[in-house]
Design a protein around this motif. Structure first.
Motif, PDB file in Angstrom:
ATOM      1  N   SER A  23       0.823  -1.215   0.000  1.00 55.29           N
ATOM      2  CA  SER A  23       0.000   0.000   0.000  1.00 55.29           C
ATOM      3  C   SER A  23       0.851   1.258   0.000  1.00 55.29           C
ATOM      4  N   ARG A  26      -0.471   4.355  -2.042  1.00 59.25           N
ATOM      5  CA  ARG A  26      -1.617   4.973  -1.380  1.00 59.25           C
ATOM      6  C   ARG A  26      -1.178   5.738  -0.135  1.00 59.25           C
ATOM      7  N   LEU A  27      -0.296   5.122   0.665  1.00 56.09           N
ATOM      8  CA  LEU A  27       0.124   5.748   1.924  1.00 56.09           C
ATOM      9  C   LEU A  27       0.974   6.991   1.713  1.00 56.09           C
ATOM     10  N   ASN A  30      -1.687   9.798  -0.980  1.00 57.80           N
ATOM     11  CA  ASN A  30      -2.943  10.288  -0.398  1.00 57.80           C
ATOM     12  C   ASN A  30      -2.727  10.706   1.040  1.00 57.80           C
ATOM     13  N   GLU A  31      -3.614  11.549   1.509  1.00 53.78           N
ATOM     14  CA  GLU A  31      -3.518  11.933   2.919  1.00 53.78           C
ATOM     15  C   GLU A  31      -4.049  10.799   3.787  1.00 53.78           C
ATOM     16  N   THR A  32      -3.245  10.403   4.764  1.00 52.42           N
ATOM     17  CA  THR A  32      -3.651   9.341   5.690  1.00 52.42           C
ATOM     18  C   THR A  32      -3.329   9.833   7.098  1.00 52.42           C
ATOM     19  N   SER A  33      -3.598   8.961   8.077  1.00 47.74           N
ATOM     20  CA  SER A  33      -3.157   9.304   9.429  1.00 47.74           C
ATOM     21  C   SER A  33      -2.093   8.307   9.877  1.00 47.74           C
ATOM     22  N   VAL A  34      -1.503   7.627   8.883  1.00 49.15           N
ATOM     23  CA  VAL A  34      -0.469   6.630   9.202  1.00 49.15           C
ATOM     24  C   VAL A  34       0.895   7.330   9.282  1.00 49.15           C
ATOM     25  N   ASP A  38       3.096  12.088   4.535  1.00 44.80           N
ATOM     26  CA  ASP A  38       2.687  11.695   3.193  1.00 44.80           C
ATOM     27  C   ASP A  38       2.689  12.980   2.384  1.00 44.80           C
TER      28      ASP A  38
END
Ligand SMILES: [Zn+2]
Length: 353
Positions: A23, A26-27, A30-34, A38
């Motif tokens: 992933s 995607r990580l 895109n904006e994530t909270s992981v 990013d």
């Protein structure tokens, strides 16, 4: 407040993405909270460029042993992880370098691997996120240094001789608190050759994680400014990973720079891994280093995606809060520009050929 685009001394985002292989696009795109970085969050946090580290964890998986296990009432002392094999690390490094270029393509050039100081200078204030390719530990470099030349062609512009474990070139400091960084031997003969070859090629040498004898060997040998990409002031937080006043003075004497890291256990005077750490602690280290050796020699070196940072910071989008605190404390725009970008540009102009 004027925005201050930052060049940051250290992140481990590529390792985070490598570990999430399937992933990773995607990580990152895109904006994530992981994790901490990013592409969209980097834009929000005004991250203009950063040193993107490639680090090979020990095959056992975990980077550090369980913190609690080695804590006592005075602090902690983690044993050094064992050395890792060249073939293992070379293989993993190639995969991560390939992944970086894959992300550059996928981002339609918004992420850009930076190979010259001019490129770096030109992209500050632009929409591009510059990635400076850095290796945290030279385990993927062979004794004959052929791999160094190959990786230079692949974009390598910054090299930490060691992470906190030994290799054929040098010895790193274990995570020990409280402790001097003077632990273990200096550079080996191949380590000395590696420094000279980095000078010739124009690869920056990173002193963060290196033990003190190794630090003084590089000081003696290298013709480039001394740099610690993610280390703090030992006087405030006496962990083995931080820089003593004498080391800070040597960095200033070489016209080099220190990137202040947000690792809570390297910020806090008690060395604890406690995320309830105020942003003022970051300011304290910046203040200390700037007052001792000058604002020209202090910069930011987050260690995003590689360490435990204050809750109050959260991720890369929290950096403008630190800048605001500094501004409120009386740092001029001129001083803040040096801290956030100009010092790195000056040092890299002097180091990269
Ligand atoms: Zn590190």
């Amino acid at each position: 407040m004027k925005p201050f685009p930052t060049i940051d001394g250290h992140n481990d985002t590529l390792l985070k993405l490598h570990l999430e292989e399937h992933s990773s696009d995607r990580l990152f795109l895109n904006e994530t909270s992981v994790g901490h970085i990013d592409l969209p969050r980097a834009r929000k946090g005004m991250l203009s460029a950063g040193f993107f580290a490639i680090f090979c964890p020990n095959p056992s998986g975990s980077m550090l042993p369980d913190f609690e296990e080695y804590m006592n009432e005075n602090g902690y002392d983690f044993p050094l992880p064992s050395a890792v094999d060249y073939d293992y690390c070379h293989h993993m490094t190639n995969a991560m370098v390939a992944q970086l270029y894959h992300l550059q393509t996928k981002s339609n050039g918004v992420l850009k691997v930076v190979k010259s100081a001019e490129e770096l200078e030109n992209l500050v204030h632009k929409e591009t996120l510059g990635a400076i390719l850095h290796f945290e530990g030279a385990e993927s470099i062979d004794r004959d240094l052929n791999a160094l030349h190959v990786y230079y062609q692949a974009g390598l512009r910054s090299l930490g001789l060691v992470w906190s474990r030994p290799n054929i070139f040098a010895e790193g400091v274990p995570y020990r608190y409280p402790s001097t960084p003077d632990i273990g031997f200096g550079l080996t003969e191949p380590g000395k050759k590696l420094v000279q070859e980095c000078n010739k090629l124009g690869i920056m040498i990173d002193l963060s994680h290196l033990n003190e004898k190794g630090f003084w060997d590089v000081n003696e040998l290298s013709d480039a400014p001394l740099v610690a990409t993610h280390s703090n002031a030992h006087t405030i937080c006496p962990i083995s990973r931080n820089l003593t006043d004498k080391q800070l003075d040597a960095i200033a004497g070489s016209n080099g720079v220190v990137g202040v890291t947000y690792a809570v256990n390297m910020l806090r005077p008690d060395g604890k891994l406690d995320t309830d750490t105020s942003l003022e602690m970051i300011v304290k280290h910046i203040d200390y280093i700037a007052s001792r050796i000058g604002i020209e020699h202090v910069s930011l070196g987050s260690d995003f995606d590689g360490t435990t940072i204050p809750d109050a910071l959260g991720d890369v989008t929290g950096v403008p809060k630190v800048i605001k605190l500094l501004k409120d404390r009386g740092y001029s725009d001129n001083a803040l520009r040096k801290l956030t970008s100009e010092n790195w540009i000056r040092v890299l102009k002097a180091t990269w050929k």
